[in-house]
Design a protein around this motif. Structure first.
Motif, PDB file in Angstrom:
ATOM      1  N   UNK A 255       0.930  -1.233  -0.062  1.00 51.55           N
ATOM      2  CA  UNK A 255      -0.132  -0.054   0.088  1.00 51.55           C
ATOM      3  C   UNK A 255       0.809   1.409  -0.040  1.00 51.55           C
ATOM      4  N   UNK A 256       0.577   2.201  -0.760  1.00 53.26           N
ATOM      5  CA  UNK A 256       1.409   3.595  -1.157  1.00 53.26           C
ATOM      6  C   UNK A 256       2.919   3.406  -0.862  1.00 53.26           C
ATOM      7  N   UNK A 257       3.285   2.117  -1.726  1.00 51.93           N
ATOM      8  CA  UNK A 257       4.707   1.778  -1.384  1.00 51.93           C
ATOM      9  C   UNK A 257       5.466   2.434  -2.625  1.00 51.93           C
ATOM     10  N   UNK A 258       6.826   2.956  -2.266  1.00 53.88           N
ATOM     11  CA  UNK A 258       7.613   3.401  -3.508  1.00 53.88           C
ATOM     12  C   UNK A 258       8.113   2.415  -4.279  1.00 53.88           C
ATOM     13  N   UNK A 259       7.731   1.074  -4.140  1.00 55.27           N
ATOM     14  CA  UNK A 259       8.038  -0.007  -5.159  1.00 55.27           C
ATOM     15  C   UNK A 259       7.066   0.043  -6.277  1.00 55.27           C
ATOM     16  N   UNK A 260       5.579   0.504  -6.169  1.00 57.95           N
ATOM     17  CA  UNK A 260       4.922   0.975  -7.133  1.00 57.95           C
ATOM     18  C   UNK A 260       5.174   2.376  -7.802  1.00 57.95           C
ATOM     19  N   UNK A 261       5.309   3.054  -6.850  1.00 59.92           N
ATOM     20  CA  UNK A 261       5.515   4.522  -7.388  1.00 59.92           C
ATOM     21  C   UNK A 261       6.699   5.036  -8.340  1.00 59.92           C
ATOM     22  N   UNK A 262       7.807   3.939  -7.843  1.00 60.71           N
ATOM     23  CA  UNK A 262       9.050   4.088  -8.911  1.00 60.71           C
ATOM     24  C   UNK A 262       9.021   3.068  -9.811  1.00 60.71           C
ATOM     25  N   UNK A 263       8.197   2.376 -10.264  1.00 57.81           N
ATOM     26  CA  UNK A 263       7.792   1.483 -11.255  1.00 57.81           C
ATOM     27  C   UNK A 263       8.843   0.444 -11.202  1.00 57.81           C
ATOM     28  N   UNK A 264       9.525   0.099 -10.138  1.00 61.78           N
ATOM     29  CA  UNK A 264      10.321  -1.079 -10.103  1.00 61.78           C
ATOM     30  C   UNK A 264      10.103  -2.393 -10.274  1.00 61.78           C
ATOM     31  N   UNK A 265       8.580  -2.505 -10.029  1.00 62.28           N
ATOM     32  CA  UNK A 265       8.009  -3.914 -10.174  1.00 62.28           C
ATOM     33  C   UNK A 265       7.775  -4.240 -11.690  1.00 62.28           C
ATOM     34  N   UNK A 266       8.606  -5.244 -12.192  1.00 68.12           N
ATOM     35  CA  UNK A 266       8.434  -5.504 -13.712  1.00 68.12           C
ATOM     36  C   UNK A 266       7.235  -6.010 -14.093  1.00 68.12           C
ATOM     37  N   UNK A 267       6.601  -6.847 -13.301  1.00 63.41           N
ATOM     38  CA  UNK A 267       5.379  -7.734 -13.927  1.00 63.41           C
ATOM     39  C   UNK A 267       4.486  -8.054 -12.504  1.00 63.41           C
ATOM     40  N   UNK A 268       3.328  -7.638 -12.834  1.00 61.87           N
ATOM     41  CA  UNK A 268       2.043  -8.076 -11.917  1.00 61.87           C
ATOM     42  C   UNK A 268       1.223  -8.945 -12.571  1.00 61.87           C
ATOM     43  N   UNK A 269       1.391 -10.106 -12.019  1.00 56.62           N
ATOM     44  CA  UNK A 269       1.031 -11.451 -12.657  1.00 56.62           C
ATOM     45  C   UNK A 269      -0.335 -11.928 -11.823  1.00 56.62           C
ATOM     46  N   UNK A 270      -1.467 -12.053 -12.752  1.00 57.10           N
ATOM     47  CA  UNK A 270      -2.817 -12.384 -11.962  1.00 57.10           C
ATOM     48  C   UNK A 270      -2.735 -13.927 -12.169  1.00 57.10           C
ATOM     49  N   UNK A 271      -3.241 -14.524 -11.130  1.00 53.15           N
ATOM     50  CA  UNK A 271      -3.622 -15.868 -11.056  1.00 53.15           C
ATOM     51  C   UNK A 271      -5.104 -16.036 -10.968  1.00 53.15           C
TER      52      UNK A 271
END
Length: 333
Positions: A255-271
């Motif tokens: 939640x509200x993390x810089x990981x998402x703000x900074x766009x460093x998560x390369x892939x959001x994978x849905x199961x």
């Protein structure tokens, strides 16, 4: 060979330091370092785990084959996880950041199953490897008031692990049960060229596992199917935007993390949520582990007595395949 190298080392140790010119001493030092590495590779690392190709084969093809034969109902996962890992390993010499993947979905859809298969394929010792670090939300980060302590711990342990082996795998499970903000320090550790102290983070892999977004995935998939779209025709682009939004706005570690703000998560994978046909395949696979072929009546009894489906669409098993191991074990006794 061993005797010759041992004799060379003995001669070098006996001769006084002043016998060598400065340049020669440098050459000797480099030679000794190379010899030490050779001995380690030919002795210790042949029998014990080291941060090398033997202990970390990175067998993505084995992962591909395993997922093709065992993963049920998750075509999007199969389409994207293997290529992401293939690209990561093929570009390790030129990569400027680690591979960061976030798994999202309801319980029993295979998130931990896939993470375990990744560890088994990439590391000789699988998830038992000293280069695989796994954290559990409720066990490792249970108290909101200790957020500062947890952030410092993640920063310290990730750095230590990377110094020990740059090719480490980090798995953060139950992310939705972690305090918001726990990954604030991690954001800088997984960004481009993060370390100025020489620590290499570019070869590492980070996997986040969360139930967050599971309801959103199920609802959106149900709407797409009611609109006439086949489950197998859905794509990553159908779900990734809503997963980013759900992860960023829902209580939990992202939640509200810089990981998402900074766009460093390369892939959001849905199961995707499991339908009745998928649950049946899970049951058959579980009976197969016991080397049993179940009667249809046994399958029907388990489905009737133990499996509940969502009230909105009536399509998706609420617990997926999560509880089936114990159901099958009970049916066989």
């Amino acid at each position: 060979m061993f005797l010759e190298l041992s004799m060379s080392l003995c001669v070098l140790l006996i001769l006084p330091a002043e016998s060598f010119e400065p340049f020669s001493m440098t050459a000797v030092g480099l030679g000794l370092a190379g010899t030490a590495v050779y001995f380690k590779n030919q002795t210790y690392c042949r029998f014990y785990e080291c941060c090398d190709d033997r202990s970390i084969p990175g067998d993505v093809q084995a992962l591909r084959s395993s997922l093709e034969s065992t993963l049920i109902g998750q075509h999007i996962v199969a389409q994207h996880v293997v290529p992401a890992l293939t690209a990561h390993f093929s570009s390790q010499r030129t990569s400027r950041k680690p591979l960061v993947i976030s798994f999202h979905g309801q319980p029993g859809t295979g998130k931990n199953f896939v993470a375990e298969q990744i560890a088994q394929a990439l590391y000789l010792e699988g998830s038992r490897s000293g280069y695989v670090a796994k954290y559990l939300g409720q066990a490792d980060f249970p108290q909101e008031e200790r957020l500062g302590e947890y952030k410092e711990r993640i920063n310290r342990e990730v750095r230590q692990q990377l110094n020990n082996c740059p090719r480490s795998l980090f798995i953060f499970d139950e992310v939705d049960k972690m305090p918001s903000g726990v990954f604030d320090t991690l954001a800088s550790l997984v960004d481009y060229n993060a370390f100025a102290d020489g620590t290499d983070n570019t070869k590492a892999i980070f996997i986040f596992i969360s139930n967050t977004g599971g309801v959103h995935i199920a609802d959106h998939l149900g709407q797409l199917m009611l609109g006439g779209k086949l489950r197998e025709d859905t794509r990553l682009s159908d779900f990734e935007p809503l997963l980013k939004k759900a992860a960023y706005n829902t209580h939990g570690g992202l939640k509200k993390t810089a990981l998402i703000d900074s766009h460093v998560i390369d892939h959001f994978i849905p199961f995707l949520p499991m339908e009745k046909t998928h649950v049946i395949k899970c049951l058959e696979a579980e009976f197969g582990r016991w080397k049993k072929t179940p009667d249809k009546s046994i399958i029907d009894d388990i489905l009737k007595d133990s499996i509940s489906f969502d009230s909105k669409h009536g399509l998706f098993a609420i617990s997926g395949c999560k509880t089936l191991e114990k159901k099958v074990a009970m049916a066989l006794n």
